[in-house]
Design a protein around this motif. Structure first.
Motif, short mmCIF file in Angstrom:
data_model
loop_
_atom_site.label_atom_id
_atom_site.label_comp_id
_atom_site.label_asym_id
_atom_site.label_seq_id
_atom_site.Cartn_x
_atom_site.Cartn_y
_atom_site.Cartn_z
N ILE A 78 0.82 -1.21 0.00
CA ILE A 78 0.00 0.00 0.00
C ILE A 78 0.86 1.27 0.00
CG2 ILE A 78 -1.85 1.27 1.15
CD1 ILE A 78 -2.71 -1.47 0.07
N TYR A 79 1.72 1.40 1.00
CA TYR A 79 2.46 2.65 1.17
C TYR A 79 3.31 2.98 -0.05
CZ TYR A 79 5.58 6.17 3.10
OH TYR A 79 6.29 7.32 3.31
N LYS A 80 4.13 2.04 -0.51
CA LYS A 80 5.04 2.32 -1.62
C LYS A 80 4.29 2.67 -2.90
CE LYS A 80 8.67 -0.26 -2.31
NZ LYS A 80 9.56 -1.45 -2.45
N ARG A 81 3.09 2.18 -3.00
CA ARG A 81 2.29 2.43 -4.20
C ARG A 81 1.65 3.82 -4.22
NH1 ARG A 81 -1.42 -2.18 -6.95
NH2 ARG A 81 -2.25 -0.98 -8.70
N PHE A 82 1.34 4.34 -3.03
CA PHE A 82 0.53 5.56 -2.97
C PHE A 82 1.16 6.74 -2.22
CE2 PHE A 82 -2.64 2.04 -3.21
CZ PHE A 82 -3.22 2.37 -4.42
N TYR A 83 2.30 6.58 -1.59
CA TYR A 83 2.77 7.62 -0.68
C TYR A 83 3.11 8.94 -1.37
CZ TYR A 83 7.77 7.28 -1.88
OH TYR A 83 8.98 7.33 -2.52
N GLU A 84 3.33 8.92 -2.68
CA GLU A 84 3.67 10.16 -3.37
C GLU A 84 2.45 11.04 -3.64
OE1 GLU A 84 5.84 8.77 -6.77
OE2 GLU A 84 7.76 9.00 -5.73
N PHE A 85 1.25 10.52 -3.41
CA PHE A 85 0.06 11.36 -3.57
C PHE A 85 0.01 12.40 -2.46
CE2 PHE A 85 -1.14 7.70 -6.10
CZ PHE A 85 -1.86 8.27 -7.15
N ASN A 86 -0.42 13.60 -2.82
CA ASN A 86 -0.53 14.66 -1.83
C ASN A 86 -1.52 14.27 -0.73
OD1 ASN A 86 1.25 16.32 -3.23
ND2 ASN A 86 -0.37 17.34 -4.38
#
Length: 210
Positions: A78-86
């Motif tokens: 989850i984290y690595k996939r989405f963490y770049e979203f604001n």
């Protein structure tokens, strides 16, 4: 026949594709609001807040080593996939006294991804229980103040989930010990909540331009 085929490809196919994506877009925004007005996270750090953030909220408990695999699963799936979203973040609530174990876990997580949006909040057990009860789920914490489930909290501090899940009917959270649950359900639901806010931003931008 060739002309007919070309016409189909040029005109009919794009319409079919458009309708397909339109139906997919319509499905976004249907993540149910299960609990409204969740209390703010009790943290001494003013930068750690549920307000105006899309949060994955977890309760790792006092035995961090037991939940180590859960945290690594979340980090990878989850984290690595989405963490770049604001405005996307992880908050893990842990009992006071686990600071050294959490520091070790952070090092391990940091070896796999930039963990700037992983936050750990330390509380006494009474505060943890009170905060958890505010989620109003059908889940209970164990004796270590832990649960394998993690929860999606939206920018309005509402718990989001499913009220028509094929397995659980009402799905309050996602089992971080189950790769299948993370891959098959949580990834989709995080996509939905992120798409919901992206769509809202586009609408607001369009209105301002008008």
């Amino acid at each position: 026949m060739k002309k007919t085929l070309v016409l189909v490809v040029l005109f009919v196919l794009p319409i079919v594709v458009y309708l397909f994506f339109l139906s997919g877009t319509t499905n976004f925004g249907k993540l149910a609001v299960l609990t409204e007005n969740i209390g703010e996270i009790p943290s001494s750090d003013d930068d750690i807040t549920l307000n105006e953030k899309i949060t994955v909220l977890g309760f790792l408990g006092s035995d961090i080593n037991v939940k180590r695999t859960n945290a690594l699963n979340l980090n990878q799936k989850i984290y690595k996939r989405f963490y770049e979203f604001n405005d996307f973040q992880f908050i893990m609530v842990v009992p006071e006294g686990t600071e050294s174990d959490v520091a070790e876990l952070q090092k391990e997580l940091g070896a796999l991804a930039d963990t700037k949006k992983w936050h750990f909040v330390f509380m006494d057990k009474t505060k943890i229980q009170t905060f958890f009860d505010g989620l109003k789920t059908d889940v209970t914490l164990d004796e270590n103040m832990a649960t394998p489930l993690v929860f999606i909290i939206d920018k309005d501090r509402s718990l989001r989930g499913r009220n028509d899940d094929e397995d659980e009917q009402t799905k309050y959270g996602f089992n971080s010990s189950s790769i299948a649950d993370l891959n098959n359900k949580m990834v989709d639901d995080v996509k939905i909540i992120l798409a919901e806010y992206r769509l809202a931003l586009k609408k607001n931008k369009t209105r301002r331009e008008i």
